[in-house]
Design an enzyme around this catalytic site. Structure first.
Site, PDB file in Angstrom:
ATOM      1  N   HIS A 182     -26.678  -4.888  24.994  1.00  0.00           N
ATOM      2  CA  HIS A 182     -25.838  -3.846  25.598  1.00  0.00           C
ATOM      3  C   HIS A 182     -25.899  -2.590  24.754  1.00  0.00           C
ATOM      4  O   HIS A 182     -26.471  -2.597  23.656  1.00  0.00           O
ATOM      5  CB  HIS A 182     -24.377  -4.335  25.695  1.00  0.00           C
TER       6      HIS A 182
ATOM      7  N   ARG B  22       0.925  -1.140   0.000  1.00  0.00           N
ATOM      8  CA  ARG B  22       0.000   0.000   0.000  1.00  0.00           C
ATOM      9  C   ARG B  22       0.953   1.175   0.000  1.00  0.00           C
ATOM     10  O   ARG B  22       1.736   1.362   0.932  1.00  0.00           O
ATOM     11  CB  ARG B  22      -0.895  -0.021   1.240  1.00  0.00           C
TER      12      ARG B  22
ATOM     13  N   GLU C  80     -10.870   6.018   0.876  1.00  0.00           N
ATOM     14  CA  GLU C  80      -9.553   5.453   0.611  1.00  0.00           C
ATOM     15  C   GLU C  80      -8.960   6.016  -0.695  1.00  0.00           C
ATOM     16  O   GLU C  80      -7.757   5.952  -0.920  1.00  0.00           O
ATOM     17  CB  GLU C  80      -9.716   3.924   0.560  1.00  0.00           C
TER      18      GLU C  80
ATOM     19  N   HIS D 194       1.988   6.897   2.166  1.00  0.00           N
ATOM     20  CA  HIS D 194       0.930   7.926   2.141  1.00  0.00           C
ATOM     21  C   HIS D 194       0.646   8.443   3.535  1.00  0.00           C
ATOM     22  O   HIS D 194       1.138   7.909   4.529  1.00  0.00           O
ATOM     23  CB  HIS D 194      -0.345   7.339   1.538  1.00  0.00           C
TER      24      HIS D 194
ATOM     25  N   GLU E  61      -6.082   6.276  11.534  1.00  0.00           N
ATOM     26  CA  GLU E  61      -6.263   4.937  10.948  1.00  0.00           C
ATOM     27  C   GLU E  61      -5.940   3.866  11.981  1.00  0.00           C
ATOM     28  O   GLU E  61      -4.840   3.838  12.535  1.00  0.00           O
ATOM     29  CB  GLU E  61      -5.333   4.792   9.739  1.00  0.00           C
TER      30      GLU E  61
ATOM     31  N   HIS F 198       3.165   6.801   6.263  1.00  0.00           N
ATOM     32  CA  HIS F 198       3.486   5.399   6.549  1.00  0.00           C
ATOM     33  C   HIS F 198       3.351   4.558   5.285  1.00  0.00           C
ATOM     34  O   HIS F 198       2.758   5.006   4.295  1.00  0.00           O
ATOM     35  CB  HIS F 198       2.566   4.859   7.642  1.00  0.00           C
TER      36      HIS F 198
ATOM     37  N   HIS G  56     -23.373   1.282  24.113  1.00  0.00           N
ATOM     38  CA  HIS G  56     -22.149   2.021  24.438  1.00  0.00           C
ATOM     39  C   HIS G  56     -22.541   3.469  24.698  1.00  0.00           C
ATOM     40  O   HIS G  56     -22.999   4.153  23.783  1.00  0.00           O
ATOM     41  CB  HIS G  56     -21.138   1.893  23.301  1.00  0.00           C
TER      42      HIS G  56
ATOM     43  N   HIS H 191      -2.949  10.621   5.680  1.00  0.00           N
ATOM     44  CA  HIS H 191      -4.337  11.066   5.508  1.00  0.00           C
ATOM     45  C   HIS H 191      -4.757  11.927   6.680  1.00  0.00           C
ATOM     46  O   HIS H 191      -4.066  11.990   7.699  1.00  0.00           O
ATOM     47  CB  HIS H 191      -5.301   9.897   5.323  1.00  0.00           C
TER      48      HIS H 191
END
Ligand SMILES: *[C@@H]1O[C@H](CO)[C@@H](O)[C@H](O)[C@H]1NC(C)=O
Ligand SMILES: *[C@@H]1O[C@H](CO)[C@@H](O)[C@H](O)[C@H]1NC(C)=O
Ligand SMILES: *[C@@H]1O[C@H](CO)[C@@H](O)[C@H](O)[C@H]1NC(C)=O
Ligand SMILES: *[C@@H]1O[C@H](CO)[C@@H](O)[C@H](O)[C@H]1NC(C)=O
Length: 469
Positions: A357, A173, A243, A176, A182, A221, A359, A178
């Site tokens: 449940h 990959r 992406e 790059h 990530e 990275h 969050h 962003h």
């Protein structure tokens, strides 16, 4: 349908479409005089005393109902339609048969859509996106592929987006960065990741299936597959992340004047004669050296400190066993650099269920890794929708909206829950009710003393159960 009705319908359809198309302006005339069969007669418009709709008997549609379809719809048992020849939208006295048109492929794997439990009601958000419906972006030279889920396909999944990516052995990959953060879980194979931060500190590590990495916004990275190739899941903290819009090394070179590049890097303009003339994105590279130390580049700033490391060897963390499966958590308490990413990998044995449940502070972005399951999303005041999920599907549950995930297959179910929170937390319905004074619960829900005495005050995470067959 009688042939004359069918032919009338077929005749009317183009005329209707034509009218819709032309509204509100006056009817347009085209050259259909050379194709006179395209439209029917104007005499077909409206009521006609000479043409009667002929009704026959109701068609005899052959089907068999599963036992669960004969129960009270509020029991809502899972209906396994996978091998049912002609599944029907029927539960108890609700619904009726379906003569078609219909897509049997969808109906067989989405029984809770075709014949929802009686407890479903109203409209929630759509909490499901199968990556199998995402357009795949194929890398050059058979180097890999990537498919994504974001607000384009799940408009209400605003806090997180995800990408499933494959790299063949030695494929990259491309280097790059962003704007989003990530977080990644490796699903298969292994890879080498490397980066440098604002302080000039460098980082490199090799990771395998089950491990996690994190790159903050703006940290450049790269990812290169090792000998066995790699597939990984990326989760971003922006629902509209794409992406296709990352800052690529090739593009930053292609869109800086060569004179500027030469001055910047202290080399001649001709140094850039052979740079790629388009982005590479996913592409084959030369194999990474087996010894990672050969690629251990350091500046005077040294390495990214261990406490801020971009990787977490989550595969080495044993799962915490519970009655119906297992849970393991990675959040900033043990992986601090991923400051707002809290995740759990949950396994659910056949018949078991991730308990009801919610969050309190974050939406949940879910990815199904193995097996199949279903969830009901409950949204105040009274909306509930049940969704059927399989490996490769994305789920999304907004903050404080309750849900469970029940294993609906005969194999282990495994999924990932990701939150935007500094710590993985949940509220469990069972623990809440069990630890509320019995009198209050009894006054509210009219449960018997014997039921109340069986409730468990401890959080269960995953409860055990039996499969229906
Ligand atoms: C990776 O995928 C291959 C092919 O499907 C499979 O045999 C292997 O078990 C997978 N490995 C992991 C760690 O899931
Ligand atoms: C890289 O080199 C540094 C010393 O410069 C060392 O501390 C570190 O362990 C080496 N390896 C990796 C993978 O960072
Ligand atoms: C963490 O994520 C939540 C939900 O998106 C957001 O409200 C909060 O500001 C984030 N916190 C940090 C420190 O980024
Ligand atoms: C509570 O349940 C009992 C049966 O167990 C029933 O007789 C009673 O009417 C119920 N009370 C309310 C308020 O619904």
């Amino acid at each position: 349908m009688k042939p004359q009705i069918l032919s009338r319908a077929v005749q009317l359809l183009p005329a209707l479409l034509c009218l819709v198309d032309a509204a509100p302006a006056s009817v347009r005339r085209d050259d259909s005089s050379s194709n006179p069969g395209l439209r029917g007669s104007e005499a077909l418009v409206g009521y006609s005393p000479t043409e009667k709709v002929a009704t026959g008997a109701k068609p005899d549609i052959k089907y068999t109902l599963l036992p669960g379809q004969k129960e009270d719809p509020d029991i809502g048992s899972y209906l396994d339609f996978e091998n049912v020849e002609n599944p029907q939208p029927i539960r108890g006295t609700t619904g009726s048969d379906d003569p078609g048109p219909r897509n049997y492929y969808y109906d067989r794997i989405n029984s809770d859509k075709l014949a929802p439990p009686g407890t479903d009601h109203g409209a929630t958000i759509n909490a499901q996106w199968p990556m199998g419906l995402s357009h795949n972006r194929l890398g050059i030279d058979n180097a890999g592929w990537a498919r994504q889920e974001n607000t384009v396909v799940m408009p209400d999944a605003t806090e997180m987006a995800g990408v499933d990516m494959r790299l063949e052995p030695s494929a990259y990959r491309e280097l790059h960065w962003h704007v989003a953060s990530e977080w990644s879980l490796i699903l298969n194979g292994s890879c080498r990741i490397q980066a440098i931060n604002e302080n000039g500190e460098t980082f490199i590590d090799d990771l395998q299936a089950g491990d996690v990495w994190f790159f903050p916004p703006g940290i450049p990275h790269s990812i290169q597959a090792l000998d066995d190739g790699v597939e990984f899941l990326l989760v971003f903290d922006q629902g509209d992340f794409s992406e296709d819009n990352t800052f690529l090394a090739t593009e930053v070179f292609l869109h800086s004047p060569k004179e500027v590049l030469a001055k910047n890097l202290g080399v001649s303009v001709s140094a850039f004669d052979d740079i790629p003339d388009d982005e590479l994105y996913i592409f084959k590279g030369t194999p990474a050296p087996a010894d990672i130390e050969e690629q251990n580049v350091t500046t005077s700033a040294g390495l990214v400190p261990r406490s801020e490391s971009y990787s977490y060897h989550f595969s080495e963390q044993p799962a915490h066993e519970v009655a119906g499966g297992s849970v393991k958590i990675v959040d900033p308490l043990t992986f601090p650099v991923a400051s707002n990413f809290s995740a759990a990998v949950v396994t659910v044995n056949p018949g078991g269920m991730r308990e009801i449940h919610w969050h309190p502070t974050s939406d949940e972005w879910t990815f199904f890794i193995k097996g199949q399951g279903r969830a009901t999303l409950f949204t105040a005041p009274n909306a509930a929708t049940t969704f059927d999920y399989r490996a490769g599907d994305v789920g999304y549950f907004p903050k404080s909206n309750s849900h469970y995930i029940e294993n609906t297959g005969d194999e282990e179910l495994m999924f990932l829950e990701v939150l935007q929170a500094p710590q993985f937390t949940d509220m469990a319905l069972g623990q809440w009710i069990a630890s509320t004074p019995k009198q209050i619960v009894k006054d509210t829900l009219n449960l018997s003393d014997s039921t109340l005495s069986q409730l468990k005050t401890e959080k269960q995470y995953v409860v055990a159960g039996t499969t229906s067959d």
